[in-house]
Design an enzyme around this catalytic site. Structure first.
Site, short mmCIF file in Angstrom:
data_model
loop_
_atom_site.label_atom_id
_atom_site.label_comp_id
_atom_site.label_asym_id
_atom_site.label_seq_id
_atom_site.Cartn_x
_atom_site.Cartn_y
_atom_site.Cartn_z
N TYR A 55 0.83 -1.22 0.00
CA TYR A 55 0.00 0.00 0.00
C TYR A 55 0.85 1.26 0.00
CZ TYR A 55 -4.03 -2.96 0.14
OH TYR A 55 -4.97 -3.89 -0.22
N ARG A 58 1.77 1.93 -3.60
CA ARG A 58 0.62 2.46 -4.37
C ARG A 58 0.29 3.89 -3.95
NH1 ARG A 58 -3.94 -1.84 -3.75
NH2 ARG A 58 -5.09 -0.45 -5.13
N ASN A 89 -12.66 1.97 -6.13
CA ASN A 89 -11.26 2.40 -6.15
C ASN A 89 -10.87 3.03 -4.83
OD1 ASN A 89 -11.33 1.56 -8.79
ND2 ASN A 89 -11.57 3.61 -9.64
N ASP A 91 -8.18 5.04 -4.83
CA ASP A 91 -7.46 6.27 -5.17
C ASP A 91 -8.36 7.47 -4.90
OD1 ASP A 91 -8.14 5.30 -8.51
OD2 ASP A 91 -8.94 7.14 -7.63
N HIS A 106 -14.39 0.28 -0.92
CA HIS A 106 -13.25 -0.55 -0.52
C HIS A 106 -12.17 0.23 0.20
CE1 HIS A 106 -14.56 -3.46 -3.93
NE2 HIS A 106 -15.30 -3.59 -2.85
N GLY A 172 -15.51 0.87 -16.08
CA GLY A 172 -14.17 0.32 -15.83
C GLY A 172 -14.08 -0.67 -14.70
N THR A 173 -15.04 -1.61 -14.67
CA THR A 173 -14.95 -2.67 -13.66
C THR A 173 -15.29 -4.01 -14.30
OG1 THR A 173 -15.82 -3.54 -11.56
CG2 THR A 173 -17.30 -2.11 -12.83
#
Ligand code: BV8
Length: 236
Positions: A55, A58, A89, A91, A106, A172-173
């Protein structure tokens, strides 16, 4: 379509053109790591240093990338309609594109939390979490991430939002992770579903009527958003 509820569900594919790796594509994260070994409570218990490295790496990388045109387009849509983003995501690219009303199913890379009290959350930005670092309650500080086998606290809220949506845009999944992927089953019969993905038309949504839009999100999402904004303006 004035005052209708639009829900946008995003996955790693919306951030791919910002330079963040997805999970299950050819060069995806799960091609280099087994998710059970790096994104699960067992991994955290058995080898916390590896989990923190994963992590931390990232999080550092996130500091150097930017939102792409797909993120900005969703913000533009939110200026003219009631839009709720539900993202898988971790981000912060939706936030950095100015989008509000974001539900992170998540977790979030830029936050950390107590290992014993999931509500004791602290903003850490892009810095590393050090091995052995403690939270305010004295327990080990961990990434504020929902790992495999952990409950998804906001899933009921997400279900509520999807069941009320007039438009549901999925971007986008690969729809392989549950319960997030199961959200599609809560869309009402009258809900207009758009499935946007590089390979959308190859991933038919069972039992659902949807418009499949194939292509890179940074190109096709702005086009979809401008069509929806035109529709909104004509319906006023
Ligand atoms: C739960 C962490 C129960 C953050 C993630 C066996 C054992 C244990 C659990 C299970 C099991 N079998 C099933 C489960 C349930 C499990 C699950 O679903 N497993 C899967 C693998 C089968 N789910 C869970 O464990 C969940 N919890 O069930 O708890 C419970 C209940 C009560 C009490 C206790 C427990 C928790 C799931 C959350 C796991 N955490 N992430 C992180 O490290 O990032 S999931 C992970 O996958 C990410 O969050 C990611 O967002 C998510 C989904 O992946 P995608 O976003 O879809 O990414 P992917 O690479 O797959 O696809 C990318 C797509 O983009 C592709 O379609 C591609 O074509 C497209 N694309 C690429 N480029 C572009 C593009 N599209 C457009 N433009 C482009 N440029």
């Amino acid at each position: 379509m004035a005052n209708i509820e639009i829900v946008v569900l995003t996955g790693a594919g919306i951030s791919a053109e910002s330079g963040l790796p997805t999970f299950r594509d050819s060069n995806g994260l799960w091609k280099h790591y087994r998710f059970e070994d790096i994104a699960s409570p067992v991994a955290w218990r058995n080898h916390p240093a590896d989990v923190l490295d994963f992590y931390n790496m990232r999080r550092r990388f996130l500091a150097d990338v930017e939102p792409n045109e797909a993120h900005w387009a969703i913000s533009r849509l939110q200026e003219v309609a009631s839009v709720q983003v539900v993202t898988q995501n971790v981000d912060n690219l939706h936030e950095r594109a100015g989008t509000k009303n974001i539900l992170h199913l998540h977790g979030e890379l830029t936050k950390a939390r107590s290992s014993t009290n999931p509500n004791l959350i602290t903003e850490i930005g892009y810095r590393d979490i050090l091995l052995g670092e403690k939270a305010a309650d004295g327990s080990l500080l961990r990434p504020h991430i929902v790992w495999f086998g952990e409950e998804v606290p906001f899933i009921s809220r997400a279900i509520e939002l999807v069941s009320r949506a007039a438009v549901f845009i999925v971007i986008g999944t690969s729809l392989q992770v549950y319960p997030a992927a199961g959200l599609l089953q809560y869309a009402s019969k009258s809900c207009r579903i758009f499935y946007v993905d590089l390979k959308a038309s190859l991933n038919r949504l069972p039992g659902l009527t949807a418009q499949y839009i194939d292509g890179p999100a940074a190109t096709v999402v702005p086009a979809l958003v401008s069509d929806l904004i035109n529709e909104l303006q004509q319906s006023k």
